[in-house]
Design a protein around this motif. Structure first.
Motif, mmCIF file in Angstrom:
data_model
loop_
_atom_site.group_PDB
_atom_site.id
_atom_site.type_symbol
_atom_site.label_atom_id
_atom_site.label_comp_id
_atom_site.label_asym_id
_atom_site.label_seq_id
_atom_site.Cartn_x
_atom_site.Cartn_y
_atom_site.Cartn_z
ATOM 1 N N GLN A 160 0.844 -1.187 0.000
ATOM 2 C CA GLN A 160 0.000 0.000 0.000
ATOM 3 C C GLN A 160 0.881 1.239 0.000
ATOM 4 O O GLN A 160 1.949 1.243 0.606
ATOM 5 C CB GLN A 160 -0.898 0.010 1.230
ATOM 6 C CG GLN A 160 -1.838 -1.171 1.288
ATOM 7 C CD GLN A 160 -2.548 -1.252 2.622
ATOM 8 O OE1 GLN A 160 -2.239 -0.525 3.546
ATOM 9 N NE2 GLN A 160 -3.510 -2.152 2.710
ATOM 10 N N PRO A 161 0.447 2.312 -0.639
ATOM 11 C CA PRO A 161 1.233 3.539 -0.606
ATOM 12 C C PRO A 161 1.285 4.093 0.821
ATOM 13 O O PRO A 161 0.290 4.078 1.534
ATOM 14 C CB PRO A 161 0.491 4.483 -1.545
ATOM 15 C CG PRO A 161 -0.860 3.892 -1.749
ATOM 16 C CD PRO A 161 -0.760 2.430 -1.450
ATOM 17 N N LEU A 162 2.451 4.528 1.195
ATOM 18 C CA LEU A 162 2.646 5.031 2.548
ATOM 19 C C LEU A 162 2.623 6.553 2.572
ATOM 20 O O LEU A 162 3.082 7.189 1.623
ATOM 21 C CB LEU A 162 3.995 4.559 3.096
ATOM 22 C CG LEU A 162 4.149 3.067 3.305
ATOM 23 C CD1 LEU A 162 5.590 2.738 3.587
ATOM 24 C CD2 LEU A 162 3.269 2.611 4.444
ATOM 25 N N PRO A 163 2.148 7.107 3.670
ATOM 26 C CA PRO A 163 2.261 8.562 3.796
ATOM 27 C C PRO A 163 3.725 8.946 3.988
ATOM 28 O O PRO A 163 4.531 8.151 4.472
ATOM 29 C CB PRO A 163 1.425 8.877 5.033
ATOM 30 C CG PRO A 163 1.399 7.604 5.814
ATOM 31 C CD PRO A 163 1.477 6.494 4.806
ATOM 32 N N ALA A 164 4.043 10.158 3.610
ATOM 33 C CA ALA A 164 5.423 10.627 3.740
ATOM 34 C C ALA A 164 5.796 10.872 5.200
ATOM 35 O O ALA A 164 6.956 10.752 5.568
ATOM 36 C CB ALA A 164 5.630 11.896 2.926
ATOM 37 N N ARG A 165 4.797 11.223 6.022
ATOM 38 C CA ARG A 165 5.048 11.522 7.433
ATOM 39 C C ARG A 165 4.155 10.652 8.307
ATOM 40 O O ARG A 165 3.005 10.392 7.980
ATOM 41 C CB ARG A 165 4.761 12.986 7.732
ATOM 42 C CG ARG A 165 5.733 13.931 7.065
ATOM 43 C CD ARG A 165 5.355 15.376 7.262
ATOM 44 N NE ARG A 165 5.471 15.864 8.625
ATOM 45 C CZ ARG A 165 6.594 16.277 9.183
ATOM 46 N NH1 ARG A 165 7.704 16.242 8.492
ATOM 47 N NH2 ARG A 165 6.616 16.738 10.407
ATOM 48 N N ALA A 166 4.710 10.233 9.427
ATOM 49 C CA ALA A 166 3.939 9.488 10.428
ATOM 50 C C ALA A 166 3.562 10.457 11.538
ATOM 51 O O ALA A 166 4.382 11.276 11.971
ATOM 52 C CB ALA A 166 4.768 8.344 10.978
ATOM 53 N N PHE A 167 2.340 10.365 11.993
ATOM 54 C CA PHE A 167 1.857 11.213 13.083
ATOM 55 C C PHE A 167 1.063 10.341 14.041
ATOM 56 O O PHE A 167 0.106 9.680 13.655
ATOM 57 C CB PHE A 167 0.984 12.344 12.555
ATOM 58 C CG PHE A 167 0.306 13.135 13.640
ATOM 59 C CD1 PHE A 167 1.032 13.965 14.462
ATOM 60 C CD2 PHE A 167 -1.064 13.031 13.845
ATOM 61 C CE1 PHE A 167 0.419 14.688 15.476
ATOM 62 C CE2 PHE A 167 -1.694 13.744 14.842
ATOM 63 C CZ PHE A 167 -0.949 14.578 15.657
ATOM 64 N N SER A 168 1.507 10.310 15.306
ATOM 65 C CA SER A 168 0.811 9.532 16.333
ATOM 66 C C SER A 168 1.272 10.038 17.694
ATOM 67 O O SER A 168 2.119 10.924 17.805
ATOM 68 C CB SER A 168 1.136 8.044 16.187
ATOM 69 O OG SER A 168 2.499 7.804 16.495
ATOM 70 N N TRP A 169 0.706 9.438 18.712
ATOM 71 C CA TRP A 169 1.169 9.760 20.074
ATOM 72 C C TRP A 169 2.635 9.361 20.241
ATOM 73 O O TRP A 169 3.384 10.001 20.966
ATOM 74 C CB TRP A 169 0.311 9.047 21.119
ATOM 75 C CG TRP A 169 -1.063 9.616 21.216
ATOM 76 C CD1 TRP A 169 -2.215 9.077 20.717
ATOM 77 C CD2 TRP A 169 -1.426 10.852 21.831
ATOM 78 N NE1 TRP A 169 -3.270 9.913 20.988
ATOM 79 C CE2 TRP A 169 -2.807 11.008 21.672
ATOM 80 C CE3 TRP A 169 -0.717 11.849 22.483
ATOM 81 C CZ2 TRP A 169 -3.501 12.108 22.140
ATOM 82 C CZ3 TRP A 169 -1.412 12.947 22.955
ATOM 83 C CH2 TRP A 169 -2.777 13.072 22.792
ATOM 84 N N GLY A 170 3.033 8.288 19.561
ATOM 85 C CA GLY A 170 4.424 7.849 19.641
ATOM 86 C C GLY A 170 5.401 8.850 19.051
ATOM 87 O O GLY A 170 6.470 9.100 19.615
#
Length: 177
Positions: free
Chosen positions: A150-160
């Motif tokens: 699956q295509p991935l987002p360029a940035r990860a955003f989470s509580w982590g």
């Protein structure tokens, strides 16, 4: 919400580099402890298990390394920790490797707190926050073996990601203080 994503989002390529560096640090930590394995982590060394348990201020502080005082078992646990470091390095089952690396590192540091320092505390925190990050999203065996692609987002955003960035910022603030 876009401001929060901008502030606390992390590029997944940076997370991949962080994973690789974290794996290298796990391996270097294991390699640096091997020469003094018998002296610091066995019952024949400077802190036998019974002495540690007698003087332990918090009896709920557990350590897998307390299950045996033999050099063989301690070397086996260090070997497992090294396997977790290699797993992080290549990105194989990244989340599990992060969990196991954190568990084994925390256990090792609790086994003999006299040879642990502030850098070890920070290292444990980085391993802890890594459990909540998508570190296998890029440049990893996890990604290569994933048939979905699956295509991935360029940035990860989470509580982590927010926690990791705040941890680094707090580390710098405390150094200034």
């Amino acid at each position: 919400m876009s401001t929060l994503k901008e502030l606390f989002g992390i590029d997944v390529r940076s997370l991949a580099l962080f994973r690789i560096c974290l794996g290298l640090v796990v391996l270097l930590d294991v390699a640096s402890r091997l020469p003094d394995l018998a002296a610091f982590y066995t019952d024949a060394g400077v802190l036998p298990r019974f002495s540690l348990l007698e003087g332990m201020p918090n009896p709920w502080t557990l350590s897998i390394h307390l299950m045996s005082g033999t050099a063989f078992v301690q070397a086996l646990l260090l070997f497992l920790q090294g396997v977790c470091g290699v797993g992080l390095l290549v990105g194989y089952r990244t989340r599990w490797m992060a969990v196991l690396a954190w568990l084994l590192t925390a256990s090792l540091h609790r086994r003999n707190h006299m040879v642990a320092g502030g850098g070890d505390d920070y290292f444990r925190l980085l391993l802890f926050w890594s459990m909540f990050l998508p570190m296998g999203a890029r440049w990893s065996l996890d990604r290569a073996l994933n048939p979905a692609r699956q295509p991935l987002p360029a940035r990860a955003f989470s509580w982590g990601t927010a926690a990791l960035l705040l941890q680094v910022a707090i580390g710098y603030l405390m150094a200034v203080y």
